[in-house]
Design a protein around this motif. Sequence first.
Motif, mmCIF file in Angstrom:
data_model
loop_
_atom_site.group_PDB
_atom_site.id
_atom_site.type_symbol
_atom_site.label_atom_id
_atom_site.label_comp_id
_atom_site.label_asym_id
_atom_site.label_seq_id
_atom_site.Cartn_x
_atom_site.Cartn_y
_atom_site.Cartn_z
ATOM 1 N N LEU A 24 -6.145 -0.876 2.983
ATOM 2 C CA LEU A 24 -5.246 0.153 3.299
ATOM 3 C C LEU A 24 -4.768 0.845 2.065
ATOM 4 C CD1 LEU A 24 -2.746 -2.589 5.181
ATOM 5 C CD2 LEU A 24 -4.387 -0.641 6.029
ATOM 6 N N VAL A 25 -4.767 0.524 0.846
ATOM 7 C CA VAL A 25 -4.916 1.569 -0.168
ATOM 8 C C VAL A 25 -5.866 2.651 0.089
ATOM 9 C CG1 VAL A 25 -5.144 1.722 -2.711
ATOM 10 C CG2 VAL A 25 -3.859 -0.052 -1.789
ATOM 11 N N GLU B 154 3.844 1.107 11.667
ATOM 12 C CA GLU B 154 4.803 2.123 11.035
ATOM 13 C C GLU B 154 5.932 2.895 12.121
ATOM 14 O OE1 GLU B 154 1.373 4.240 7.893
ATOM 15 O OE2 GLU B 154 1.420 4.588 10.167
ATOM 16 N N ALA B 155 5.491 2.668 13.440
ATOM 17 C CA ALA B 155 6.358 3.288 14.247
ATOM 18 C C ALA B 155 7.481 2.269 14.660
ATOM 19 C CB ALA B 155 5.682 3.754 15.531
ATOM 20 N N ILE C 198 4.042 5.638 -5.826
ATOM 21 C CA ILE C 198 3.795 5.818 -7.415
ATOM 22 C C ILE C 198 2.756 6.980 -7.470
ATOM 23 C CG2 ILE C 198 2.527 4.630 -9.350
ATOM 24 C CD1 ILE C 198 3.328 2.077 -7.997
ATOM 25 N N ILE C 199 1.870 7.185 -6.664
ATOM 26 C CA ILE C 199 1.049 8.383 -6.902
ATOM 27 C C ILE C 199 1.942 9.501 -6.862
ATOM 28 C CG2 ILE C 199 -0.820 9.629 -5.996
ATOM 29 C CD1 ILE C 199 -2.122 7.146 -5.211
ATOM 30 N N ALA D 251 0.735 -1.130 -0.124
ATOM 31 C CA ALA D 251 -0.014 0.014 0.144
ATOM 32 C C ALA D 251 0.579 1.287 -0.125
ATOM 33 C CB ALA D 251 -0.927 0.025 1.329
ATOM 34 N N LYS D 252 2.030 1.096 0.756
ATOM 35 C CA LYS D 252 2.946 2.408 0.824
ATOM 36 C C LYS D 252 3.621 2.519 -0.649
ATOM 37 C CE LYS D 252 2.503 3.239 5.307
ATOM 38 N NZ LYS D 252 2.086 4.637 5.551
#
Length: 213
Positions: A152-153, A209-210, A102-103, A96-97
Amino acid sequence: MIMDKKICSIVIALLLISVSTMAQDHINPEDRVVDMNSPTFVPMVHIGKTKVGNDSIQYVKTSNVYVFPPLDFKNKSQEIAYYRLVYNIKKVLPIAKECHQIILETGAYLETIPSKKERAEHMKRVEKDIWNTYKPRMKKLTFTQGKLLIKLVDRECNSTSYDLVKAFLGPVRAGFYQAIAWTFGSSLRKNYDPQGADRLVERIVLQVEAGQL
């Protein structure tokens, strides 16, 4: 920016196609092993100096640390389900990251292309690259992981999947993919809800993430 939505919708459409493929072919997960004792994202530690008056003071900046109330599992099955969710999130969150990256990168590059025709040609190349890169990877995910990845996306893009697919493929195709998602117990019209239905997912994502999980 509309181009950002177009790129993201390509990825979401691809995920939906793979969900239907997984349900039909019962493809096993990809072989990549998730180490539950190792964080998916390495915690950030930045050491620097700042000037206070005539003195230079050294400081250390780290990632956010999240503190949540302990989870109270009612039985062993509930505990297993939680750690399975952690495992699946650690498996698909990096993808998802990547979609979000890409975006950002493609959106920035499109700003440098003056011609509408050249932008359209570049978008076709992006779509082809995404298809070739992600379809094999999506087909290696389980059905549950595929649904979680779609969620998640949505989280990364801050918009419903239905709206994103509609922006790029039009209302007919968006309706088709919505029908596929509905058939397998999901919906593209639902917003990611970190304070409600997706509260546990959000808690785990923040900790991953952390580097806490």
